[in-house]
Design a protein around this motif. Structure first.
Motif, short mmCIF file in Angstrom:
data_model
loop_
_atom_site.label_atom_id
_atom_site.label_comp_id
_atom_site.label_asym_id
_atom_site.label_seq_id
_atom_site.Cartn_x
_atom_site.Cartn_y
_atom_site.Cartn_z
N TYR A 123 0.83 -1.20 0.00
CA TYR A 123 0.00 0.00 0.00
C TYR A 123 0.87 1.26 0.00
CZ TYR A 123 -3.41 3.53 1.18
OH TYR A 123 -4.19 4.67 1.15
N CYS A 124 1.95 1.24 0.78
CA CYS A 124 2.87 2.38 0.79
C CYS A 124 3.53 2.55 -0.58
CB CYS A 124 3.94 2.18 1.87
SG CYS A 124 3.29 2.26 3.56
N ARG A 183 1.24 4.22 -2.93
CA ARG A 183 1.16 5.66 -2.72
C ARG A 183 2.43 6.39 -3.16
NH1 ARG A 183 -2.55 7.65 0.90
NH2 ARG A 183 -1.75 9.64 0.07
#
Length: 477
Positions: free
Chosen positions: A72-73, A76
């Protein structure tokens, strides 16, 4: 000891795959697509490492849980280049869904180690089936299906890889003579889930869907084999129709669900009649010299032609009544008669005449009939009536007469409703009579009919009327 070693081997393997992917992408040895698919395929093999080393679901789920956060990081901030997919220049959450799938299956299946082969089927299909489909589709995908930019070549890759993986694992871990059949069912299911899943979300829907499907099949639930056969045949038909571009995407998805449901609810004969209607109508209309958007059927049209069949199939499933089964056949005969009347009538060289007044009408206008179109209605209804004889009944002749008669009746009242009740507009500028409400109403005026009774609603209404009347006649007889 085994669990700790499993974590160590897993970390080394995952870092090696990600590191090699990122390195090759930075050095331009792999394109963005190739690097993503390399990681996609490479990481699915982690399930085999987990299968060997872990005997506890907590240890098995540790790394997927950690990588949900890491991915998820990366989604982003993109600090691991080359593994994120982009759609219209925006990254998708595909890698996040990938690890969520691994986490869910690890938690569920490592508590029941006899089912770990099901997880292997699901994750390896995600890796090799979906991964290779992207590569094959991008290189050789010349025949587009119109669904999520998917191609015939890519979808067939999913099917072939899913079949091979399923058969190999089922053969190794199950004692059944249904291995090839189950492999076919799983492969077709995987292909259709991958086809219809939105971009990125297939990394979640494909493995979880395949795992559930494989579990139900291998656990021999009563309804599942009937559903699986209906779904497989429906998938073949829908895939063919998508190639011909005869249905919109949403309409094709409804047709897939409808076909599967009809097979379970009313059996193979009604299902076969419905498939006959869809395929025959598609083939006849394929050769019409019309723009694609006029030949392509949308969701509303599919529902309008099939809802009555679904309704009476549900009634038959609940009650077992032959009257409900006959009404289901009548609804298909009516849809076939009406569709064939206009589709075959399209080729008529004689003048189109009003069914009520006999006056000439423009070709294609509702309420107009030709001798060739009338023959098409008779032939379509007759063929469905003949198919209905294959279903067991105490009085075959009476069912045949009812299905044939009310199939023709549907086509007749459809034309009458088209003249008297269907909404029609007049274009003052061109002098055309329109049956669809235009976006711009500047030079348009309504000349007849009710606004809610469009051509599709007339089809729906007349099919439903015929089916209900056939029930009344059947009760009386």
């Amino acid at each position: 000891m085994s669990n700790g070693l499993g974590l160590l081997v897993s970390v080394i393997y995952i870092l090696a795959v990600l590191g090699l992917t990122s390195f090759c992408y930075k050095k331009k040895k792999l394109t963005a697509l190739e690097s993503r698919k390399f990681a996609h395929i490479g990481l699915c093999n982690w399930w085999l490492i987990a299968w060997i080393f872990f005997d506890n679901y907590i240890f098995a789920s540790i790394l997927p849980a950690i990588f949900i956060i890491i991915n998820y990081c990366n989604y982003r901030f993109n600090f691991i280049p080359g593994i994120e997919e982009k759609v219209e220049k925006k990254r998708t959450m595909g890698t996040v869904w990938y690890t969520i799938s691994l986490f869910i299956l690890s938690v569920l299946l490592f508590q029941h180690k006899s089912f770990l082969f099901i997880g292997a089927i699901a994750i390896l299909i995600l890796g090799y089936g979906d991964g290779l489909a992207g590569l094959i589709g991008s290189i050789f995908g010349k025949h587009k299906l119109g669904v999520n930019n998917k191609s015939v070549e890519g979808s067939l890759t999913v099917f072939i890889m899913s079949f091979i993986i399923s058969v190999l694992l089922l053969q190794s871990f199950m004692t059944t003579n249904m291995t090839l059949v189950y492999g076919l069912y799983i492969a077709m299911f995987a292909m259709m889930v991958e086809l219809y899943s939105p971009k990125g979300l297939d990394n979640l829907l494909l493995p979880l869907g395949v795992a559930l499907y494989a579990y139900l099949l291998t656990s021999h639930f009563a309804f599942i084999e009937s559903f699986a056969l209906g779904f497989t045949i429906s998938s073949l038909v829908v895939f063919f129709i998508l190639i011909k571009k005869s249905l919109t995407v949403t309409a094709s998805f409804w047709a897939l669900i409808l076909g599967s449901a009809i097979y379970v609810l009313s059996g193979p004969i009604v299902f076969g009649a419905l498939i006959f209607f869809f395929l025959s109508s598609t083939l006849i209309e394929h050769y019409h010299h019309k723009p694609l958007e006029e030949k392509q059927r949308n969701l509303n049209q599919v529902i309008e032609n099939s809802f009555a069949c679904l309704l009476f199939s549900i009634m038959y499933f609940i009650t077992g009544s032959e009257i409900a089964l006959t009404a289901a056949f009548v609804s298909i005969a009516g849809a076939t008669a009406d569709t064939w009347s206009s589709s075959i009538g399209y080729y008529s060289k004689s003048k189109v005449k009003s069914i009520l007044t006999g006056k000439p009408l423009p070709k294609g206008e509702s309420g107009g009939v030709t001798w060739l179109g009338s023959f098409g209605a008779l032939l379509g209804s007759l063929l469905v009536a003949l198919l209905s004889l294959l279903a067991p009944t105490e009085n075959m002749l009476m069912r045949f007469i009812i299905v044939l008669g009310f199939g023709l009746f549907t086509s007749l009242i459809d034309s009458i409703f088209g003249i008297l009740l269907q909404i029609k507009y007049y274009n003052k500028k061109t002098g055309e009579v329109l049956e669809k409400k235009p976006k711009q109403m500047g030079n348009i005026e309504r000349i007849s009919g009710y606004s809610f009774l469009t051509n599709g609603m007339v089809n729906f209404t007349t099919i439903m009327i015929s089916a209900i009347l056939s029930c009344i006649v059947s009760l009386l007889i």
